[in-house]
Motif scaffolding. Structure first.
Motif, PDB file in Angstrom:
ATOM      1  N   ALA A 108       8.642   2.339  -0.031  1.00  0.00           N
ATOM      2  CA  ALA A 108       8.397   3.728  -0.422  1.00  0.00           C
ATOM      3  C   ALA A 108       9.276   4.129  -1.604  1.00  0.00           C
ATOM      4  O   ALA A 108       8.821   4.785  -2.544  1.00  0.00           O
ATOM      5  CB  ALA A 108       8.644   4.648   0.765  1.00  0.00           C
ATOM      6  N   GLU A 109      10.538   3.713  -1.563  1.00  0.00           N
ATOM      7  CA  GLU A 109      11.477   4.079  -2.626  1.00  0.00           C
ATOM      8  C   GLU A 109      11.029   3.531  -3.974  1.00  0.00           C
ATOM      9  O   GLU A 109      11.138   4.221  -5.008  1.00  0.00           O
ATOM     10  CB  GLU A 109      12.865   3.551  -2.277  1.00  0.00           C
ATOM     11  CG  GLU A 109      13.949   3.948  -3.259  1.00  0.00           C
ATOM     12  CD  GLU A 109      15.291   3.332  -2.903  1.00  0.00           C
ATOM     13  OE1 GLU A 109      16.293   3.716  -3.549  1.00  0.00           O
ATOM     14  OE2 GLU A 109      15.359   2.471  -2.006  1.00  0.00           O
ATOM     15  N   LEU A 110      10.516   2.306  -4.007  1.00  0.00           N
ATOM     16  CA  LEU A 110      10.090   1.713  -5.281  1.00  0.00           C
ATOM     17  C   LEU A 110       8.943   2.502  -5.905  1.00  0.00           C
ATOM     18  O   LEU A 110       8.881   2.653  -7.131  1.00  0.00           O
ATOM     19  CB  LEU A 110       9.664   0.259  -5.071  1.00  0.00           C
ATOM     20  CG  LEU A 110      10.787  -0.755  -4.852  1.00  0.00           C
ATOM     21  CD1 LEU A 110      10.200  -2.135  -4.578  1.00  0.00           C
ATOM     22  CD2 LEU A 110      11.720  -0.815  -6.048  1.00  0.00           C
ATOM     23  N   GLY A 111       8.021   2.982  -5.055  1.00  0.00           N
ATOM     24  CA  GLY A 111       6.944   3.798  -5.597  1.00  0.00           C
ATOM     25  C   GLY A 111       7.474   5.035  -6.300  1.00  0.00           C
ATOM     26  O   GLY A 111       6.952   5.443  -7.354  1.00  0.00           O
ATOM     27  N   GLY A 135       0.816  -1.205   0.000  1.00  0.00           N
ATOM     28  CA  GLY A 135       0.000   0.000   0.000  1.00  0.00           C
ATOM     29  C   GLY A 135       0.850   1.255   0.000  1.00  0.00           C
ATOM     30  O   GLY A 135       0.544   2.248  -0.681  1.00  0.00           O
ATOM     31  N   LEU A 136       1.954   1.215   0.751  1.00  0.00           N
ATOM     32  CA  LEU A 136       2.879   2.342   0.785  1.00  0.00           C
ATOM     33  C   LEU A 136       3.482   2.589  -0.594  1.00  0.00           C
ATOM     34  O   LEU A 136       3.590   3.740  -1.050  1.00  0.00           O
ATOM     35  CB  LEU A 136       3.980   2.064   1.813  1.00  0.00           C
ATOM     36  CG  LEU A 136       5.142   3.056   1.885  1.00  0.00           C
ATOM     37  CD1 LEU A 136       4.649   4.466   2.148  1.00  0.00           C
ATOM     38  CD2 LEU A 136       6.132   2.616   2.962  1.00  0.00           C
ATOM     39  N   THR A 137       3.876   1.530  -1.268  1.00  0.00           N
ATOM     40  CA  THR A 137       4.450   1.669  -2.613  1.00  0.00           C
ATOM     41  C   THR A 137       3.484   2.386  -3.549  1.00  0.00           C
ATOM     42  O   THR A 137       3.869   3.303  -4.292  1.00  0.00           O
ATOM     43  CB  THR A 137       4.801   0.293  -3.192  1.00  0.00           C
ATOM     44  OG1 THR A 137       5.697  -0.385  -2.308  1.00  0.00           O
ATOM     45  CG2 THR A 137       5.457   0.412  -4.557  1.00  0.00           C
ATOM     46  N   LEU A 138       2.223   1.990  -3.505  1.00  0.00           N
ATOM     47  CA  LEU A 138       1.239   2.591  -4.408  1.00  0.00           C
ATOM     48  C   LEU A 138       0.918   4.029  -4.015  1.00  0.00           C
ATOM     49  O   LEU A 138       0.734   4.891  -4.881  1.00  0.00           O
ATOM     50  CB  LEU A 138      -0.036   1.751  -4.432  1.00  0.00           C
ATOM     51  CG  LEU A 138       0.112   0.298  -4.888  1.00  0.00           C
ATOM     52  CD1 LEU A 138      -1.251  -0.330  -5.130  1.00  0.00           C
ATOM     53  CD2 LEU A 138       0.974   0.173  -6.135  1.00  0.00           C
ATOM     54  N   LEU A 139       0.840   4.314  -2.710  1.00  0.00           N
ATOM     55  CA  LEU A 139       0.583   5.686  -2.270  1.00  0.00           C
ATOM     56  C   LEU A 139       1.697   6.625  -2.706  1.00  0.00           C
ATOM     57  O   LEU A 139       1.450   7.758  -3.134  1.00  0.00           O
ATOM     58  CB  LEU A 139       0.415   5.729  -0.752  1.00  0.00           C
ATOM     59  CG  LEU A 139      -0.891   5.165  -0.186  1.00  0.00           C
ATOM     60  CD1 LEU A 139      -0.821   5.101   1.335  1.00  0.00           C
ATOM     61  CD2 LEU A 139      -2.079   6.009  -0.626  1.00  0.00           C
ATOM     62  N   VAL A 140       2.948   6.159  -2.593  1.00  0.00           N
ATOM     63  CA  VAL A 140       4.070   6.982  -3.029  1.00  0.00           C
ATOM     64  C   VAL A 140       4.039   7.156  -4.549  1.00  0.00           C
ATOM     65  O   VAL A 140       4.278   8.255  -5.068  1.00  0.00           O
ATOM     66  CB  VAL A 140       5.409   6.377  -2.576  1.00  0.00           C
ATOM     67  CG1 VAL A 140       6.584   7.109  -3.231  1.00  0.00           C
ATOM     68  CG2 VAL A 140       5.533   6.445  -1.063  1.00  0.00           C
ATOM     69  N   GLY A 141       3.737   6.079  -5.269  1.00  0.00           N
ATOM     70  CA  GLY A 141       3.652   6.194  -6.717  1.00  0.00           C
ATOM     71  C   GLY A 141       2.639   7.230  -7.146  1.00  0.00           C
ATOM     72  O   GLY A 141       2.893   8.044  -8.048  1.00  0.00           O
ATOM     73  N   GLU A 142       1.517   7.226  -6.472  1.00  0.00           N
ATOM     74  CA  GLU A 142       0.491   8.208  -6.796  1.00  0.00           C
ATOM     75  C   GLU A 142       0.920   9.612  -6.395  1.00  0.00           C
ATOM     76  O   GLU A 142       0.648  10.588  -7.101  1.00  0.00           O
ATOM     77  CB  GLU A 142      -0.819   7.836  -6.105  1.00  0.00           C
ATOM     78  CG  GLU A 142      -2.012   8.618  -6.616  1.00  0.00           C
ATOM     79  CD  GLU A 142      -3.317   8.089  -6.058  1.00  0.00           C
ATOM     80  OE1 GLU A 142      -4.228   7.826  -6.857  1.00  0.00           O
ATOM     81  OE2 GLU A 142      -3.425   7.947  -4.826  1.00  0.00           O
ATOM     82  N   ALA A 143       1.608   9.715  -5.256  1.00  0.00           N
ATOM     83  CA  ALA A 143       2.068  11.030  -4.803  1.00  0.00           C
ATOM     84  C   ALA A 143       3.077  11.636  -5.769  1.00  0.00           C
ATOM     85  O   ALA A 143       3.091  12.850  -5.994  1.00  0.00           O
ATOM     86  CB  ALA A 143       2.693  10.903  -3.409  1.00  0.00           C
ATOM     87  N   VAL A 144       3.920  10.793  -6.358  1.00  0.00           N
ATOM     88  CA  VAL A 144       4.963  11.283  -7.266  1.00  0.00           C
ATOM     89  C   VAL A 144       4.424  11.539  -8.665  1.00  0.00           C
ATOM     90  O   VAL A 144       4.679  12.591  -9.265  1.00  0.00           O
ATOM     91  CB  VAL A 144       6.130  10.277  -7.330  1.00  0.00           C
ATOM     92  CG1 VAL A 144       7.120  10.650  -8.434  1.00  0.00           C
ATOM     93  CG2 VAL A 144       6.845  10.211  -5.988  1.00  0.00           C
ATOM     94  N   TYR A 177      11.743   8.205   4.660  1.00  0.00           N
ATOM     95  CA  TYR A 177      10.402   8.159   5.266  1.00  0.00           C
ATOM     96  C   TYR A 177      10.035   6.714   5.627  1.00  0.00           C
ATOM     97  O   TYR A 177       9.615   6.428   6.753  1.00  0.00           O
ATOM     98  CB  TYR A 177       9.381   8.740   4.284  1.00  0.00           C
ATOM     99  CG  TYR A 177       7.941   8.381   4.611  1.00  0.00           C
ATOM    100  CD1 TYR A 177       7.196   9.137   5.506  1.00  0.00           C
ATOM    101  CD2 TYR A 177       7.332   7.269   4.008  1.00  0.00           C
ATOM    102  CE1 TYR A 177       5.879   8.799   5.802  1.00  0.00           C
ATOM    103  CE2 TYR A 177       6.021   6.936   4.302  1.00  0.00           C
ATOM    104  CZ  TYR A 177       5.303   7.698   5.200  1.00  0.00           C
ATOM    105  OH  TYR A 177       4.006   7.356   5.499  1.00  0.00           O
ATOM    106  N   GLY A 178      10.213   5.802   4.675  1.00  0.00           N
ATOM    107  CA  GLY A 178       9.856   4.406   4.936  1.00  0.00           C
ATOM    108  C   GLY A 178      10.734   3.762   5.988  1.00  0.00           C
ATOM    109  O   GLY A 178      10.257   2.948   6.798  1.00  0.00           O
ATOM    110  N   TRP A 179      12.011   4.129   6.008  1.00  0.00           N
ATOM    111  CA  TRP A 179      12.935   3.575   6.998  1.00  0.00           C
ATOM    112  C   TRP A 179      12.532   4.001   8.408  1.00  0.00           C
ATOM    113  O   TRP A 179      12.482   3.170   9.329  1.00  0.00           O
ATOM    114  CB  TRP A 179      14.345   4.047   6.670  1.00  0.00           C
ATOM    115  CG  TRP A 179      15.420   3.497   7.544  1.00  0.00           C
ATOM    116  CD1 TRP A 179      16.027   2.281   7.427  1.00  0.00           C
ATOM    117  CD2 TRP A 179      16.028   4.146   8.668  1.00  0.00           C
ATOM    118  NE1 TRP A 179      16.978   2.136   8.422  1.00  0.00           N
ATOM    119  CE2 TRP A 179      16.991   3.263   9.191  1.00  0.00           C
ATOM    120  CE3 TRP A 179      15.858   5.382   9.270  1.00  0.00           C
ATOM    121  CZ2 TRP A 179      17.778   3.578  10.292  1.00  0.00           C
ATOM    122  CZ3 TRP A 179      16.634   5.712  10.370  1.00  0.00           C
ATOM    123  CH2 TRP A 179      17.593   4.809  10.868  1.00  0.00           C
TER     124      TRP A 179
END
Length: 342
Positions: A200-203, A68-77, A220-222
């Protein structure tokens, strides 16, 4: 459900994570279809999709915080979740590889209120299926139709190595009575922080972010991972079986040197010394050790430290330059991690 360009709106963190799971689950199932019949059955059982005989089931496969974090970051970027979906699938696969192996190493017989993989099929199957999931993660990223597949794969490989290093330290600490808080935090940074960091980084990577932005999201994710581990350690002592799927005081029964325990041993004064004596000659009464951790201040410290890590995660987002609505979602996720119920 097919991937869409934006994650559907949700008003709560569980809702956001559920929407993310709707995007990740179909390609995750497709990835598992590459496995041999037996490994696919075992992996699907672990994920809660079926019972040990292959009959469909509705077991829990976790909160899907990492994907979920990956997708949220992807959308944020990039404004779209779709490019980040392979990253979400990959982190779910690595996370579950680590859980299957953790259960084996800890000899835990229950996870999410069900018997663990090794407890049903044995040690060798747990090792092999865990390995297969880790390999699938690499495949998913390598075959993703994106120019960012190589840097994404490299980031995941580095994080997986750090995760394994953290687990090595965790196992080693069980045989030592002189573990310091600094060492324990270093272990948690690998075991939990690395995977949430790369989630988070992958997103960001898969959405084409620049290196500074990718670094900000990894930080942030760390930090979020350290907050997660602190709360997880508290749950390992005081969490109810309904919440954790494990007996109350489970980490103390296992004599684990978790963060609140190590802080209490190092800084807890007389109660900390009594706790050290308990670990040197543990009785069957783990409630005694839990009381000593609380009296030493370990519980209060861990709660305060988790909140500090959440604040640090928020500071890391300042460098990411994302829209207020996306920032609010990520702030909510961080607070959700720190406020899981005991």
């Amino acid at each position: 459900m097919t991937a869409v360009e934006r994650m559907p709106a949700a008003t709560s963190v569980p809702g956001m994570l559920a929407r993310g799971r709707e995007l990740v689950d179909p390609p995750l199932r497709q990835a598992l279809d590459r496995l041999d019949d037996h490994s696919r059955l075992v992996a699907a059982y672990h994920l809660g999709w079926c019972d040990e005989h292959g009959r469909p089931a509705n077991g829990s496969s976790g909160k899907a915080i990492r994907s979920g974090l990956t997708l949220l970051v992807g959308e944020a970027v990039g404004g779209r979740a779709e490019p980040a979906v392979p990253g979400g699938v990959a982190v779910e696969l690595v996370h579950n590889f680590s859980l299957i192996h953790d259960d084996l190493m800890d000899r835990d017989t229950k996870r999410r209120h069900r018997r663990t993989v090794w407890a049903i099929w044995g040690d060798a199957t747990a090792v092999l299926v865990g390995d297969a999931l880790a390999c699938l993660a690499d495949e998913v990223l390598a075959e993703s139709n994106t120019p960012y597949a190589a840097p994404a794969g490299h980031a995941l490989a580095v994080a997986t190595r750090k995760l394994i290093r953290g687990q090595v330290l965790d196992v080693a600490f069980e045989r030592r009575d002189d573990v310091t808080l600094a060492e324990c935090l270093d272990m948690a940074a690998g075991k939990t922080g690395a995977l949430l960091g790369v989630a988070a980084e992958l997103g960001a990577i898969l959405s084409g972010a620049d290196p500074v932005t990718c670094d900000a999201f990894r930080t942030y994710g760390w930090e979020l991972g350290l907050a997660f581990q602190l709360v997880d350690d508290l749950l390992g002592i005081w969490g109810t079986p309904e919440t954790t799927g494990k007996p109350v005081f489970s980490d103390l029964f296992a004599h684990k040197k978790t963060l609140p325990v190590v802080w209490s041993l190092q800084y807890g004064g007389a109660p900390g010394r009594d706790l050290a004596a308990w670990f040197a000659n543990p009785s069957g009464d783990a409630s005694e050790a839990a009381e000593l951790v609380e009296r030493a201040g370990g519980r209060e410290w861990a709660l305060a430290e988790a909140e500090e890590r959440v604040r640090n995660a928020g500071k890391a987002l300042d460098a990411a330059g994302i829209a207020p609505a996306n920032r609010d979602q990520l702030d909510q996720l961080a607070q959700f991690v720190a406020e899981r119920q005991l």
